[in-house]
Design a protein around this motif. Sequence first.
Motif, PDB file in Angstrom:
ATOM      1  N   ILE A   1      32.201   4.007 -33.836  1.00 20.13           N
ATOM      2  CA  ILE A   1      33.513   3.908 -33.183  1.00 20.13           C
ATOM      3  C   ILE A   1      34.447   3.035 -34.006  1.00 20.13           C
ATOM      4  CG2 ILE A   1      34.711   3.054 -31.133  1.00 20.13           C
ATOM      5  CD1 ILE A   1      32.238   3.826 -29.505  1.00 20.13           C
ATOM      6  N   LEU A   2      33.912   1.911 -34.489  1.00 23.36           N
ATOM      7  CA  LEU A   2      34.733   1.010 -35.299  1.00 23.36           C
ATOM      8  C   LEU A   2      35.174   1.679 -36.594  1.00 23.36           C
ATOM      9  CD1 LEU A   2      35.940  -1.788 -35.823  1.00 23.36           C
ATOM     10  CD2 LEU A   2      33.724  -2.476 -36.779  1.00 23.36           C
ATOM     11  N   PHE A   3      34.217   2.365 -37.235  1.00 18.69           N
ATOM     12  CA  PHE A   3      34.535   3.044 -38.493  1.00 18.69           C
ATOM     13  C   PHE A   3      35.573   4.144 -38.273  1.00 18.69           C
ATOM     14  CE2 PHE A   3      33.726   6.493 -41.506  1.00 18.69           C
ATOM     15  CZ  PHE A   3      33.944   5.820 -42.703  1.00 18.69           C
ATOM     16  N   ALA A   4      35.394   4.906 -37.182  1.00 15.15           N
ATOM     17  CA  ALA A   4      36.359   5.975 -36.884  1.00 15.15           C
ATOM     18  C   ALA A   4      37.744   5.396 -36.631  1.00 15.15           C
ATOM     19  CB  ALA A   4      35.886   6.780 -35.679  1.00 15.15           C
ATOM     20  N   GLY A   5      37.796   4.281 -35.915  1.00 12.91           N
ATOM     21  CA  GLY A   5      39.088   3.652 -35.663  1.00 12.91           C
ATOM     22  C   GLY A   5      39.747   3.177 -36.938  1.00 12.91           C
ATOM     23  N   LEU A   6      38.934   2.534 -37.807  1.00 10.22           N
ATOM     24  CA  LEU A   6      39.487   2.066 -39.083  1.00 10.22           C
ATOM     25  C   LEU A   6      39.950   3.232 -39.949  1.00 10.22           C
ATOM     26  CD1 LEU A   6      36.912  -0.758 -39.947  1.00 10.22           C
ATOM     27  CD2 LEU A   6      39.273  -1.039 -39.170  1.00 10.22           C
ATOM     28  N   LEU A   7      39.147   4.315 -39.959  1.00 11.04           N
ATOM     29  CA  LEU A   7      39.524   5.481 -40.749  1.00 11.04           C
ATOM     30  C   LEU A   7      40.815   6.109 -40.232  1.00 11.04           C
ATOM     31  CD1 LEU A   7      38.857   7.487 -42.991  1.00 11.04           C
ATOM     32  CD2 LEU A   7      37.484   8.775 -41.332  1.00 11.04           C
ATOM     33  N   THR A   8      40.931   6.211 -38.907  1.00  7.20           N
ATOM     34  CA  THR A   8      42.153   6.772 -38.316  1.00  7.20           C
ATOM     35  C   THR A   8      43.363   5.922 -38.674  1.00  7.20           C
ATOM     36  OG1 THR A   8      40.878   7.676 -36.473  1.00  7.20           O
ATOM     37  CG2 THR A   8      43.257   7.462 -36.165  1.00  7.20           C
ATOM     38  N   GLU A   9      43.178   4.598 -38.574  1.00  6.26           N
ATOM     39  CA  GLU A   9      44.284   3.706 -38.919  1.00  6.26           C
ATOM     40  C   GLU A   9      44.661   3.844 -40.388  1.00  6.26           C
ATOM     41  OE1 GLU A   9      45.431  -1.063 -38.718  1.00  6.26           O
ATOM     42  OE2 GLU A   9      43.476  -0.350 -38.021  1.00  6.26           O
ATOM     43  N   ALA A  10      43.632   3.971 -41.260  1.00  2.00           N
ATOM     44  CA  ALA A  10      43.905   4.126 -42.687  1.00  2.00           C
ATOM     45  C   ALA A  10      44.647   5.430 -42.969  1.00  2.00           C
ATOM     46  CB  ALA A  10      42.595   4.077 -43.473  1.00  2.00           C
ATOM     47  N   LEU A  11      44.228   6.509 -42.271  1.00  2.00           N
ATOM     48  CA  LEU A  11      44.907   7.793 -42.457  1.00  2.00           C
ATOM     49  C   LEU A  11      46.359   7.725 -42.004  1.00  2.00           C
ATOM     50  CD1 LEU A  11      42.138  10.329 -41.352  1.00  2.00           C
ATOM     51  CD2 LEU A  11      43.023   9.966 -43.659  1.00  2.00           C
ATOM     52  N   ILE A  12      46.582   7.044 -40.880  1.00  2.00           N
ATOM     53  CA  ILE A  12      47.957   6.912 -40.388  1.00  2.00           C
ATOM     54  C   ILE A  12      48.811   6.144 -41.387  1.00  2.00           C
ATOM     55  CG2 ILE A  12      49.389   5.872 -38.588  1.00  2.00           C
ATOM     56  CD1 ILE A  12      47.131   6.494 -36.610  1.00  2.00           C
ATOM     57  N   VAL A  13      48.249   5.043 -41.904  1.00  2.00           N
ATOM     58  CA  VAL A  13      48.984   4.247 -42.892  1.00  2.00           C
ATOM     59  C   VAL A  13      49.255   5.077 -44.143  1.00  2.00           C
ATOM     60  CG1 VAL A  13      48.863   2.243 -44.408  1.00  2.00           C
ATOM     61  CG2 VAL A  13      48.116   2.051 -42.029  1.00  2.00           C
ATOM     62  N   PHE A  14      48.221   5.842 -44.575  1.00  2.00           N
ATOM     63  CA  PHE A  14      48.384   6.677 -45.766  1.00  2.00           C
ATOM     64  C   PHE A  14      49.486   7.720 -45.560  1.00  2.00           C
ATOM     65  CE2 PHE A  14      47.273  10.614 -47.998  1.00  2.00           C
ATOM     66  CZ  PHE A  14      47.335  10.164 -49.306  1.00  2.00           C
ATOM     67  N   CYS A  15      49.473   8.365 -44.387  1.00  2.00           N
ATOM     68  CA  CYS A  15      50.503   9.372 -44.098  1.00  2.00           C
ATOM     69  C   CYS A  15      51.892   8.752 -44.086  1.00  2.00           C
ATOM     70  CB  CYS A  15      50.207  10.042 -42.758  1.00  2.00           C
ATOM     71  SG  CYS A  15      48.750  11.116 -42.771  1.00  2.00           S
ATOM     72  N   LEU A  16      51.994   7.559 -43.501  1.00  2.00           N
ATOM     73  CA  LEU A  16      53.297   6.893 -43.471  1.00  2.00           C
ATOM     74  C   LEU A  16      53.780   6.561 -44.878  1.00  2.00           C
ATOM     75  CD1 LEU A  16      52.807   4.495 -40.413  1.00  2.00           C
ATOM     76  CD2 LEU A  16      54.200   6.571 -40.513  1.00  2.00           C
ATOM     77  N   VAL A  17      52.842   6.106 -45.723  1.00  2.00           N
ATOM     78  CA  VAL A  17      53.215   5.782 -47.100  1.00  2.00           C
ATOM     79  C   VAL A  17      53.648   7.044 -47.848  1.00  2.00           C
ATOM     80  CG1 VAL A  17      52.340   4.949 -49.314  1.00  2.00           C
ATOM     81  CG2 VAL A  17      51.760   3.737 -47.213  1.00  2.00           C
ATOM     82  N   VAL A  18      52.860   8.131 -47.674  1.00  2.00           N
ATOM     83  CA  VAL A  18      53.204   9.393 -48.341  1.00  2.00           C
ATOM     84  C   VAL A  18      54.557   9.901 -47.872  1.00  2.00           C
ATOM     85  CG1 VAL A  18      52.562  11.815 -48.570  1.00  2.00           C
ATOM     86  CG2 VAL A  18      50.821  10.045 -48.791  1.00  2.00           C
ATOM     87  N   MET A  19      54.798   9.831 -46.555  1.00  6.32           N
ATOM     88  CA  MET A  19      56.077  10.296 -46.023  1.00  6.32           C
ATOM     89  C   MET A  19      57.231   9.456 -46.550  1.00  6.32           C
ATOM     90  SD  MET A  19      54.940  11.104 -42.081  1.00  6.32           S
ATOM     91  CE  MET A  19      56.613  11.413 -41.558  1.00  6.32           C
ATOM     92  N   ALA A  20      57.006   8.154 -46.644  1.00  6.63           N
ATOM     93  CA  ALA A  20      58.065   7.283 -47.159  1.00  6.63           C
ATOM     94  C   ALA A  20      58.372   7.610 -48.615  1.00  6.63           C
ATOM     95  CB  ALA A  20      57.656   5.819 -47.010  1.00  6.63           C
TER      96      ALA A  20
END
Length: 354
Positions: free
Chosen positions: A63-82
């Motif tokens: 659960i912790l790993f999935a949460g961290l991965l989801t957060e990392a993906l969200i951050v990555f998407c935001l960076v890519v979009m920016a």
Amino acid sequence: MLSISEGSELIYDEYETTEPMFDPDPMFSDQILIDLYGRNRGFDIRTNLTFRQENSYSQLTFILFAGLLTEALIVFCLVVMARARTRAVRYAKHVTAALRQESAKLAETNRYLSSTNDELEQFSYAVSHNLKTPIRGIGGLTEMIEEDLEDYFASVDANPGVRSNLARIHERIDRMSRLTSSIMEYSRIGNQGDTGDPLDIKEAIDSMRVDFDLAPEQLQLTDDVGTIHVDTTNLRRVLENIVGNAVKYHVGTAALRINVRALRVGDRARLVVSDNGPGIDPKFHDRIFDVFQTLRTGDTPKSRGIGLSIVKKVVEFDGGKVELVSSIGTGAAFGFDWPIRKQLQSHAQPSEAA
């Protein structure tokens, strides 16, 4: 499991090491201090063995790993979009600047072409006008030569080829005169503004029957437009050129038939002039609208090769397009649109050279 203390005094305690569910190394523990009515009480919370059995480390880790991965993906998407937005803005600015430059170049090219076209039309008009004088002079000299040779032509030793050659000179002079007049007419299209009185189509067709010596059954009209109020001088010129071509190029024993249809389509008139002539090969449909292009030989005196060029230029100037439907042996049909009441902007006519 829970224990409650007030200061150093233990009020409630579930941490009995002898309890079967006691967990010496709890998966979760926390201490909370709460001020209750001036008294500080501590709450010590920890998990027991039952919690450990129901929630293994692997599940929590997942659960912790999935949460961290989801957060990392969200951050990555935001960076890519920016970054994509930054690149898009930069590219849009580049394209906008390039379009502005190309637009400026295009506007300058259009101004140059317009100026050049005006100069060419004025030049062709002036040249054609100035050619008329020497052409008339050549014609006059030819007539003088004929008069001087009257006695020679009356003699038995006269060469008949001389009279024939003089006749050919007259034909060439007439042809050159018609060509210069046509060039002047072509160059002046668009420079005269909206000319002519209101034109009744029926009266115009009746007049053409007289001009071309045609019987009513040879030149027929179907009309639901009536009167046209726009640039009627040029409209009459277009109709006369098309009808004149039908008369000029008609061959064979079949009686000539020309039909003019005028139909109202919105605020424009749709005019179609069809004939039962020899027809035009589709491969020549574009060529016949070019200046000095004709399907007859160059020695044909009456073939100017500019009539349909005038038709095309006049119709396009008034916002229309000439359409041709024809093939060999099927006659020809020329169709075009013409404004009924729209007013055109006037243009200055080039001055005639002396």
